[in-house]
Write an enzyme that holds these catalytic residues in place. Structure first.
Site, PDB file in Angstrom:
ATOM      1  NE  ARG A  46      39.160  74.630  66.886  1.00 59.81           N
ATOM      2  CZ  ARG A  46      40.494  74.625  67.048  1.00 59.81           C
ATOM      3  NH1 ARG A  46      41.182  73.497  67.159  1.00 59.81           N
ATOM      4  NH2 ARG A  46      41.159  75.751  67.084  1.00 59.81           N
ATOM      5  N   GLY A  47      40.199  75.044  63.218  1.00 61.55           N
ATOM      6  CA  GLY A  47      41.495  75.701  63.154  1.00 61.55           C
ATOM      7  C   GLY A  47      41.760  75.981  61.682  1.00 61.55           C
ATOM      8  CB  ALA A  48      42.698  79.090  59.898  1.00 61.20           C
ATOM      9  NE  ARG A 101      33.961  77.400  61.401  1.00 63.21           N
ATOM     10  CZ  ARG A 101      34.735  77.471  62.490  1.00 63.21           C
ATOM     11  NH1 ARG A 101      35.756  76.650  62.627  1.00 63.21           N
ATOM     12  NH2 ARG A 101      34.493  78.373  63.423  1.00 63.21           N
ATOM     13  CD  GLN A 230      36.879  76.954  70.022  1.00 61.98           C
ATOM     14  OE1 GLN A 230      36.546  77.558  71.043  1.00 61.98           O
ATOM     15  NE2 GLN A 230      36.282  77.142  68.869  1.00 61.98           N
ATOM     16  CG  ASP A 271      40.352  81.807  62.076  1.00 62.84           C
ATOM     17  OD1 ASP A 271      40.628  82.107  63.250  1.00 62.84           O
ATOM     18  OD2 ASP A 271      40.015  80.663  61.718  1.00 62.84           O
ATOM     19  CG  ASN A 281      42.589  84.121  66.328  1.00 69.34           C
ATOM     20  OD1 ASN A 281      42.608  83.112  65.637  1.00 69.34           O
ATOM     21  ND2 ASN A 281      42.934  84.093  67.610  1.00 69.34           N
ATOM     22  CE  LYS A 282      36.882  80.592  67.764  1.00 60.71           C
ATOM     23  NZ  LYS A 282      35.660  80.427  66.932  1.00 60.71           N
TER      24      LYS A 282
END
Ligand code: MRU
Length: 380
Positions: A46-48, A101, A230, A271, A281-282
């Site tokens: 995970r994480g862009a 995603r 996260q 992201d 973003n998140k």
């Protein structure tokens, strides 16, 4: 050791399973398209930028599998007996990975980049042999091109993270000098944009990790980041490992630490950044930006140029992933905490309005509002 990498044989991808952290540090090997797409969906990777790097390696591994003798591979009805067949399979696989995603643009960017590199190789082979217009480059040569491009994406990300860390560190030092702040620098961050989400320094955590190496003292407040935690699971884990002073807070405590003057700046990752600077973003990031504005605290987005999508005019064009309601209702609890069947809304990302962002820090430098002017350097 890289937490996302191609196996020595080149036909599978090895990752540190982030869904198990911090309790278990377990590397897993993924060899099928289904498991690879599943790993992205389940946030094992995970994480862009990290999902972009992973997708590049996934295509390289799957391409290598197309070289297996007899295994004239097939995917989605296509068969790989010719360059065109190889390309068709690669494209179908790329689409499945991209669909895993939707929000982080890095995923589609990396998939497209690898496919383009393979296509270029295919045409190069044809040009080398002009008399045989239908000559094949062959699966091996195409697979090598895919692996080369995937490795280049990874290496570039390392360099970009280092540059972002440098620019971010300069910027926060300047802010502290201007405001006369002495002593440890308080940073609030949301979600995880550290090495696990990228490579090496990370983006939002980059200035902190680089600065700490140089003796600059930081005190980081990590939002736990509901619902998948996260911040609690990954950001604190990374900072503790690096010996950085980190304090975990619930998301709803950000206002309190800001009000108490404990935070000199907010650093978050991204992201997808739209052409006007609106930034996905998140989920919860936009609330942090609104608070920062209220308290007069600079709010920085840090990310590589691979997260900037000049094809998205504004944040309204960014697709927002919605995830399983059980992440809110029951995950991480011994028993479900909400009444059975209660309706949940679980968007995984939100969009922070460009006006709330003090600067967007990329490997190319520090970009300021109005972003519709400053970000034009990223137009193709
Ligand atoms: O759902 P996740 O954990 O993939 O979300 C990650 C984030 O929102 C990060 O802040 C973003 O991808 C930037 S990572 C450098």
């Amino acid at each position: 050791m890289d937490h996302v990498r191609l196996s020595d044989a080149g036909d599978s991808v090895i990752i540190l399973d982030q869904s198990l952290l911090p309790l278990e540090e377990k590397y897993i090997e993924l060899a099928t398209l289904e498991d690879m797409a599943g790993a992205i969906k389940k946030l094992q990777v995970r994480g862009a930028p990290a999902i972009g790097i992973f997708a590049g390696y996934a295509l390289a591994a799957l391409s290598k599998q197309q070289c297996r003798p007899k295994a004239i591979s097939s995917c989605c009805g296509a068969s790989g007996s010719s360059d065109e067949g190889f390309m068709q399979i690669l494209q179908d696989q790329g689409k499945i990975l991209k669909d895993a995603r939707p929000t982080a643009v890095n995923l589609a960017w990396a998939v497209d980049r690898v496919i383009k590199a393979v296509r270029v190789e295919m045409f190069r082979a044809r040009q080398e042999d002009p008399m045989r217009l239908n000559a094949n480059a062959g699966a091996r040569r195409l697979a090598e091109a895919a692996a080369r491009e995937a490795k280049a994406i990874h290496e570039e990300d390392k360099a970009m993270c280092k540059a972002i860390a440098g620019y971010g560190l300069e910027e926060i030092k300047r802010v502290c000098e201007e405001t006369g702040h002495n002593g440890p620098i308080g940073i609030l961050t949301h979600c995880n944009a550290g090495p696990l989400a990228t490579s090496e320094y990370g983006t939002a955590l980059g200035p902190v990790l680089l600065g700490s190496e140089q003796g600059v003292e930081f005190k980081v407040f990590a939002d736990e980041t509901r619902p998948l935690l996260q911040g609690a699971r990954l950001t604190t884990y990374e900072l503790q490992k690096a010996g950085v002073d980190v304090t975990l807070i619930c998301d709803n405590m950000a206002s309190t630490v800001m009000k108490q003057g404990l935070v000199q700046a907010v650093f978050v990752g991204c992201d997808r950044v739209a052409a006007n600077g609106d930034t996905a973003n998140k989920i919860g990031t936009s609330a942090v930006a609104i608070l920062a504005k209220h308290y007069g605290i600079p709010f920085y987005v840090l990310g590589p140029s691979s997260s900037i999508d000049m094809n998205c005019a504004t944040g309204e064009d960014i697709p927002i992933e919605e995830r399983d309601p059980e992440e809110i209702r029951s995950k991480f609890y011994e028993k479900p905490v909400a009444p059975e069947g209660v309706r949940c809304f679980n968007p995984s990302f939100d969009v922070t309005d460009a006006e709330l962002i003090t600067a967007i820090i990329t490997e190319k430098g520090v970009f300021r509002y109005p972003y519709s002017d400053s970000l034009t350097v990223f137009s193709k």
